[in-house]
Motif scaffolding. Sequence first.
Motif, PDB file in Angstrom:
ATOM      1  N   THR A 191       0.837  -1.192  -0.111  1.00 57.64           N
ATOM      2  CA  THR A 191      -0.019   0.169  -0.123  1.00 57.64           C
ATOM      3  C   THR A 191       0.655   1.284   0.087  1.00 57.64           C
ATOM      4  O   THR A 191       0.440   2.109  -0.915  1.00 57.64           O
ATOM      5  N   ILE A 192       2.092   1.276   0.881  1.00 53.40           N
ATOM      6  CA  ILE A 192       2.537   2.316   0.971  1.00 53.40           C
ATOM      7  C   ILE A 192       3.447   2.765  -0.344  1.00 53.40           C
ATOM      8  O   ILE A 192       3.990   3.782  -0.675  1.00 53.40           O
ATOM      9  N   ALA A 193       4.029   1.477  -0.801  1.00 53.12           N
ATOM     10  CA  ALA A 193       4.749   1.551  -2.271  1.00 53.12           C
ATOM     11  C   ALA A 193       3.692   2.255  -3.181  1.00 53.12           C
ATOM     12  O   ALA A 193       4.328   3.258  -3.974  1.00 53.12           O
ATOM     13  N   ASN A 194       2.442   1.917  -3.233  1.00 56.79           N
ATOM     14  CA  ASN A 194       1.613   2.505  -4.225  1.00 56.79           C
ATOM     15  C   ASN A 194       1.556   3.875  -3.978  1.00 56.79           C
ATOM     16  O   ASN A 194       1.194   4.873  -4.678  1.00 56.79           O
ATOM     17  N   LEU A 195       1.283   4.553  -2.608  1.00 67.08           N
ATOM     18  CA  LEU A 195       1.278   5.694  -2.199  1.00 67.08           C
ATOM     19  C   LEU A 195       2.315   6.652  -2.580  1.00 67.08           C
ATOM     20  O   LEU A 195       2.076   7.877  -3.117  1.00 67.08           O
ATOM     21  N   GLU A 196       3.565   5.991  -2.285  1.00 68.65           N
ATOM     22  CA  GLU A 196       4.675   6.894  -2.733  1.00 68.65           C
ATOM     23  C   GLU A 196       4.824   7.063  -4.234  1.00 68.65           C
ATOM     24  O   GLU A 196       5.135   8.177  -4.627  1.00 68.65           O
ATOM     25  N   ARG A 197       4.113   6.182  -5.140  1.00 69.41           N
ATOM     26  CA  ARG A 197       4.222   6.321  -6.607  1.00 69.41           C
ATOM     27  C   ARG A 197       3.022   7.263  -7.028  1.00 69.41           C
ATOM     28  O   ARG A 197       3.451   8.131  -7.853  1.00 69.41           O
ATOM     29  N   VAL A 198       1.900   7.431  -6.149  1.00 68.85           N
ATOM     30  CA  VAL A 198       1.121   8.436  -6.110  1.00 68.85           C
ATOM     31  C   VAL A 198       1.662   9.860  -6.177  1.00 68.85           C
ATOM     32  O   VAL A 198       1.612  10.924  -6.829  1.00 68.85           O
ATOM     33  N   GLY A 199       2.289  10.090  -5.069  1.00 68.31           N
ATOM     34  CA  GLY A 199       3.506  11.218  -4.588  1.00 68.31           C
ATOM     35  C   GLY A 199       4.234  11.542  -5.759  1.00 68.31           C
ATOM     36  O   GLY A 199       4.567  12.556  -6.355  1.00 68.31           O
ATOM     37  N   ASP A 200       4.881  10.417  -6.635  1.00 69.78           N
ATOM     38  CA  ASP A 200       5.835  10.762  -7.571  1.00 69.78           C
ATOM     39  C   ASP A 200       4.925  11.407  -8.755  1.00 69.78           C
ATOM     40  O   ASP A 200       5.522  12.114  -9.378  1.00 69.78           O
ATOM     41  N   GLU A 201       3.826  10.759  -8.999  1.00 64.00           N
ATOM     42  CA  GLU A 201       3.063  11.360 -10.305  1.00 64.00           C
ATOM     43  C   GLU A 201       2.772  13.094  -9.897  1.00 64.00           C
ATOM     44  O   GLU A 201       2.798  13.907 -10.806  1.00 64.00           O
ATOM     45  N   ALA A 202       2.585  13.073  -8.603  1.00 66.43           N
ATOM     46  CA  ALA A 202       2.076  14.543  -8.253  1.00 66.43           C
ATOM     47  C   ALA A 202       3.570  15.267  -8.493  1.00 66.43           C
ATOM     48  O   ALA A 202       3.376  16.505  -9.023  1.00 66.43           O
ATOM     49  N   ALA A 203       4.573  14.942  -8.007  1.00 63.05           N
ATOM     50  CA  ALA A 203       5.829  15.569  -8.387  1.00 63.05           C
ATOM     51  C   ALA A 203       6.333  15.974  -9.770  1.00 63.05           C
ATOM     52  O   ALA A 203       6.723  16.840 -10.003  1.00 63.05           O
ATOM     53  N   ARG A 204       5.863  14.854 -10.622  1.00 64.74           N
ATOM     54  CA  ARG A 204       6.080  14.940 -12.018  1.00 64.74           C
ATOM     55  C   ARG A 204       5.375  15.960 -12.495  1.00 64.74           C
ATOM     56  O   ARG A 204       5.708  16.737 -13.338  1.00 64.74           O
ATOM     57  N   ILE A 205       3.959  16.211 -12.139  1.00 63.49           N
ATOM     58  CA  ILE A 205       3.209  17.384 -12.669  1.00 63.49           C
ATOM     59  C   ILE A 205       3.803  18.547 -12.220  1.00 63.49           C
ATOM     60  O   ILE A 205       3.750  19.576 -12.988  1.00 63.49           O
ATOM     61  N   ALA A 206       4.197  18.605 -10.830  1.00 64.80           N
ATOM     62  CA  ALA A 206       4.763  19.815 -10.495  1.00 64.80           C
ATOM     63  C   ALA A 206       5.949  20.402 -11.343  1.00 64.80           C
ATOM     64  O   ALA A 206       6.108  21.488 -11.488  1.00 64.80           O
ATOM     65  N   ARG A 207       6.737  19.272 -11.462  1.00 67.34           N
ATOM     66  CA  ARG A 207       7.859  19.729 -12.607  1.00 67.34           C
ATOM     67  C   ARG A 207       7.725  20.284 -13.693  1.00 67.34           C
ATOM     68  O   ARG A 207       8.308  21.155 -14.212  1.00 67.34           O
TER      69      ARG A 207
END
Lengths: 235, 235
Positions: free
Chosen positions: A91-107
């Motif tokens: 679950t937390i591995a998946n949540l971390e990847r959601v954070g990655d996607e958000a960071a990708r959008i921010a960049r």
Amino acid sequence: MTDKHLSTQFDAELSGISTRVLEMGGLVESQVAQAIEALGTFSGEIASHVLKQEELVNTMEVEIDRDLSTIIARRQPTARDLRLLIAVSKTIANLERVGDEAARIARTVQRLINTGVSSRLRLPMADLSYEAELATASLRKALDAFARLDVDRALEVLKQDDQIDKEFDGLMRKLITYMMEDPRTISSSIDLVFVAKAIERVGDHAKNLAEVIIYVVKGTDVRHNTPDAVENMVR
Amino acid sequence: MTDKHLSTQFDAELSGISTRVLEMGGLVESQVAQAIEALGTFSGEIASHVLKQEELVNTMEVEIDRDLSTIIARRQPTARDLRLLIAVSKTIANLERVGDEAARIARTVQRLINTGVSSRLRLPMADLSYEAELATASLRKALDAFARLDVDRALEVLKQDDQIDKEFDGLMRKLITYMMEDPRTISSSIDLVFVAKAIERVGDHAKNLAEVIIYVVKGTDVRHNTPDAVENMVR
């Protein structure tokens, strides 16, 4: 110390971890919403904020994973508890990847601002926001299903993924039309293509979460099946 | 039955699983190569073959995961062995995602063939093949590092990821140029954008594998750090 006592301690540890997972989930959900807001307003400030939060999310993942390993090593949990602990790790591995996607959008927002294209870029903001709302709603529902170990809610998440995919396809067609109408915007529109893709992946991660929850409750590995097939497997 | 005996059985089970993980790794590596071949030759036959293999890869993941759970529940492994078993679970999750990327490319090939655009599409095949070679070489190296629990090889994988990312950026620029020169090809070129992205992600999965291997051998969670920082952490 009795077995009962041990088990109560274990439950307390597990419940503490569960709270932190939900906190991490709330954080990445808000990251996605903020990343989309940064895009809609071309706010470098909000984009930076999302990127700062990414570090926090990464730290949360590493720390929860470490605590899970400690619990497993110390408590020698039963098969069912172990299934739960491994599920939390997934679950937390998946949540971390959601954070990655958000960071990708921010960049991407930062790059669009830096290259100065933001003023003449046509943003299908209503569609992007709608896709993001669908994806974060799925994520919220998956976290809710996690908190209650609720298979029915998890099934709903699986069924909603199709709608997010359709929204993504519609967005793709719109972006392609924009690019054809004004080829000078191709380069920056490709950035938006990846934003749309990042949101769609948030939906995928929510779906993965839902599958993990079903595995914990039912003991059935339902990955790689259609939502209808999953429903038959667990009912 | 002595402890020694138990431990030997555990080793045998682990070695059996390890062999299957390497087999799964070889399979997804060949899937990626075949998907790129299908694109280069517009072969619907090879694309279908890749998609058929995806089911096999999915089944392998589910079966290995199930056997891992059984081993953990039955053997009550030590903390170090447990770390290894969890690492194997993460490894096969990554390999399954590599298979997904290959399938994604194969479906794109089918779509390009079906829409009849294949004849007038400009394919930067040399660049795509080169990016794919870099990514599959990283994957092979990561699997090799897994087989030998070799931290140095895992470190090499982390360092190579940067090169794959650069290759991806170059490909992006080339595709954008093609689209600007002939806006009629935008729609199908976007498909190639996603192919390039899928290959880049194969490299990311290889990097994840390498991080898992370092975690098993050194007990240090090195995710979310630059390759240089990781080198300092483990040396």
